[in-house]
Design a protein around this motif. Sequence first.
Motif, PDB file in Angstrom:
ATOM      1  N   TYR A   6       0.842  -1.188   0.000  1.00 24.64           N
ATOM      2  CA  TYR A   6       0.000   0.000   0.000  1.00 24.64           C
ATOM      3  C   TYR A   6       0.878   1.239   0.000  1.00 24.64           C
ATOM      4  O   TYR A   6       1.956   1.257   0.597  1.00 24.64           O
ATOM      5  N   ARG A  54      -3.030   4.464  -3.135  1.00 28.13           N
ATOM      6  CA  ARG A  54      -3.662   3.215  -2.689  1.00 28.13           C
ATOM      7  C   ARG A  54      -3.562   3.154  -1.162  1.00 28.13           C
ATOM      8  O   ARG A  54      -2.469   3.052  -0.615  1.00 28.13           O
ATOM      9  N   ALA A  56      -5.306   2.100   2.886  1.00 25.21           N
ATOM     10  CA  ALA A  56      -6.087   1.187   3.714  1.00 25.21           C
ATOM     11  C   ALA A  56      -6.112   1.718   5.132  1.00 25.21           C
ATOM     12  O   ALA A  56      -5.250   2.515   5.529  1.00 25.21           O
ATOM     13  N   ARG A  75     -15.376   2.471   1.284  1.00 23.21           N
ATOM     14  CA  ARG A  75     -15.300   1.877  -0.054  1.00 23.21           C
ATOM     15  C   ARG A  75     -15.599   2.907  -1.127  1.00 23.21           C
ATOM     16  O   ARG A  75     -14.942   2.932  -2.178  1.00 23.21           O
ATOM     17  N   ASP A  80      -9.345   0.887   1.277  1.00 18.14           N
ATOM     18  CA  ASP A  80      -9.503  -0.540   1.556  1.00 18.14           C
ATOM     19  C   ASP A  80      -9.941  -0.711   3.009  1.00 18.14           C
ATOM     20  O   ASP A  80      -9.268  -0.252   3.932  1.00 18.14           O
ATOM     21  N   ARG A  82     -10.537  -3.774   4.533  1.00 18.53           N
ATOM     22  CA  ARG A  82     -10.399  -5.172   4.950  1.00 18.53           C
ATOM     23  C   ARG A  82     -10.007  -5.325   6.418  1.00 18.53           C
ATOM     24  O   ARG A  82     -10.284  -6.360   7.031  1.00 18.53           O
TER      25      ARG A  82
END
Length: 362
Positions: A6, A54, A56, A75, A80, A82
């Motif tokens: 990431y 990118r 998270a 989202r 991200d 997760r």
Amino acid sequence: MATDPYDLITMGRIGVDLYPLQTGVPLARVETFGKFLGGSPANVAVAAARLGRRTALITRTGADPFGVYLHQELRAFGVDDRWVTPVEAYPTPLTFCEIFPPDDFPLYFYRQPKAPDLEIHRHELDLAAVADARVFWMTGTGLSAEPSRSSTLAALAARSGGASPGEVSPGGVSPGGASPDGGRGAGPAGYAAAPDGRITVFDLDWRPMFWSGADEARPHYAAALRHATVAVGNVDECEIATGEREPYAAARALLDAGVRLAVVKRGPGGVLAMTADGRTADVPPVPVEVVNGLGAGDAFGGALCHGLLAGWDPATAVRYANAAGAIVASRLACSSAMPFPDEVAALLDGTPAAARAEGGRP
């Protein structure tokens, strides 16, 4: 590729912001509210995602409809989710504010009996992903209670415990790094990185309501600073971390504590950035008409990460971050107000030449 590191992983606070749709009105008289994704680390991840990174987030929500809402928002913003997991025992936090421009924005946190984002457990962490991220961002609030405190320090230790040779190129520069015009930069700024090229940011994020007092916080701040390569905070936060309020003294104290880049935010006085290799950038603010100052610091943080990943010099990175923060200050919301690259570029185009980076606007 999905297996690539990431650009940015943030860790810590999340919640729902319920902000008045009326300005200059006490909370007791407000009749309508807007609902937004909130929490500083969440907003920083959104800000960087808006700039093409990118990203998270590591955090926890309640197992309730507000938690569902936060997943939907993350989202939608391209973050991200997760590692955003539910906690059955505690509700998703809510935050209210009052809006009295230009400089009075009281916050009211509802995080009782305990916020789910303080229930991050070490065994749940993907430490390999944390270690591999080009930038990792954590906050002082994450150190305010267990098990979040130990988990945050474990994540920091994973960052400073050794390089991942497959992800770090020779010379201490990771691959990638988008430049503001959409191209690819040479890689993260070496002056802000560890020898392996990775950047670890400690957002000093002093929230006194989450601590019994400054004396409780200081040893935990000191422990985190030993792992960080960048520290970011205002003068109050710097005083908690170092005992120094004067910006230059605070920056030097942060460097003495082990970071390679110290960023001291001074509100109307602009931002001071000082590096361990002897560079200093004293950058003025970008003037805007303030609507809501909340979230400006998060936009600054996401944009700073973007600039560091692109390898910009300190002055360029901070000027860009200042512009991103100014845009959010001119808007009502936080997460949904985070600017896109063309918006930051447009604001910088309108600033005086003296407020631009040496050698041209980024």
